[in-house]
Design a protein around this motif. Structure first.
Motif: not given
Length: 280
Positions: A6, A27, A35, A41, A55, A80, A83, A96
């Motif tokens: 991401f 990607y 997102i 997501v 991420n 985040p 995800i 992340h």
């Protein structure tokens, strides 16, 4: 290995793809998957047969976030978490990326992974809350903090210019200019991050948790600019500027060097910068 990135069209995502060519990459653009939409997501991740998700997406307009933190919260905090939750459900590793701006900047000696964050601006707060969301939703996740990214251009035409690009542009137009002489942190070459990512997170997974990944040492913006023109022997004069001469909406940490105590530190920032400028 198949990797879902991401924010994969940004500078770091582009470097990962260019340096780690042994992998396959997915990607998606923001048009392909939003997102900040939890359902979007979750559905996207469930359909992707990948080995790991990274991420890199972030809202990094520090001053704009101070005026309106809504977008920073959506991209840096909530997304985040979405995800992380989806990767938990699918049982795949999640990395992340975060920032040195989660710290307040009072420790001149720098920060280690276990130091308590205390951000002093809306951007930093949104990133710290994003870290907390990730670790809350995925106990096996990896947080990588880094700082002052620069390197080869990003795939995305909308990517933020790096400080190196800005200084070189000024040097091509002006015989003299001023640069902020405060804020000590580490310039970090994205190519170095890509190689470290391979060695410590893709070859085999370390223990879950927080990691620091930046080139060693630290400098002010002025010192970084001076190093750039000195390496290239450019005929330009750079003068220090007090940060109070051009006040900005958001406060910045005065000292935010990141020390890596859990994996081998990267090379010094001066060495990486010289290598990048002389051997691009």
């Amino acid at each position: 290995m198949k990797i879902l990135l991401f924010g994969g069209q940004g500078r770091l995502g582009t470097a990962i793809q260019n340096k780690l060519t042994q992998h396959q990459y997915v990607y998606p653009t923001s048009q392909e998957v939003n997102i900040t939409d939890k359902e979007a997501v979750t559905n996207y991740i469930q359909k992707q047969p990948v080995n790991i998700i990274i991420n890199l997406a972030a809202y990094n307009n520090v001053d704009a976030a101070e005026k309106d933190s809504t977008l920073a919260d959506a991209i840096n905090t909530q997304a985040p978490g979405y995800i992380a939750e989806a990767t938990t459900e699918k049982n795949i590793p999640f990395v992340h990326f975060s920032t040195d701006y989660v710290f307040e900047g009072t420790k001149k000696e720098g920060y280690v992974e276990s130091d308590q964050p205390n951000p002093i601006n809306a951007y930093g707060k949104s990133k710290w809350l994003g870290e907390k969301k990730v670790l809350e939703k995925n106990l096996q996740a990896f947080i990588i903090r880094t700082s002052r990214l620069y390197g080869p251009p990003a795939k995305s035409p909308n990517a933020k210019r790096s400080f190196v690009d800005i200084v070189l542009d000024l040097a091509s137009k002006e015989s003299s200019f001023t640069i902020n002489e405060s804020e000590v942190s580490a310039p970090t070459l994205v190519d170095d991050i890509a190689l470290h990512l391979q060695k410590y997170f893709l070859d085999s997974l370390p223990e879950p948790g927080i990691y620091h990944m930046s080139n060693q040492g630290g400098c002010t913006w002025f010192e970084w600019a001076k190093e750039i023109v000195d390496i290239l022997n450019l005929p330009v004069q750079i003068l220090p500027r007090d940060q109070n001469q051009q006040p900005r909406p958001a406060k910045r940490p005065l000292f935010s060097i990141l020390h890596s105590t859990k994996i081998t530190p990267m090379r010094p920032w001066q060495e990486a910068l010289k290598n990048y400028l002389l051997h691009p």
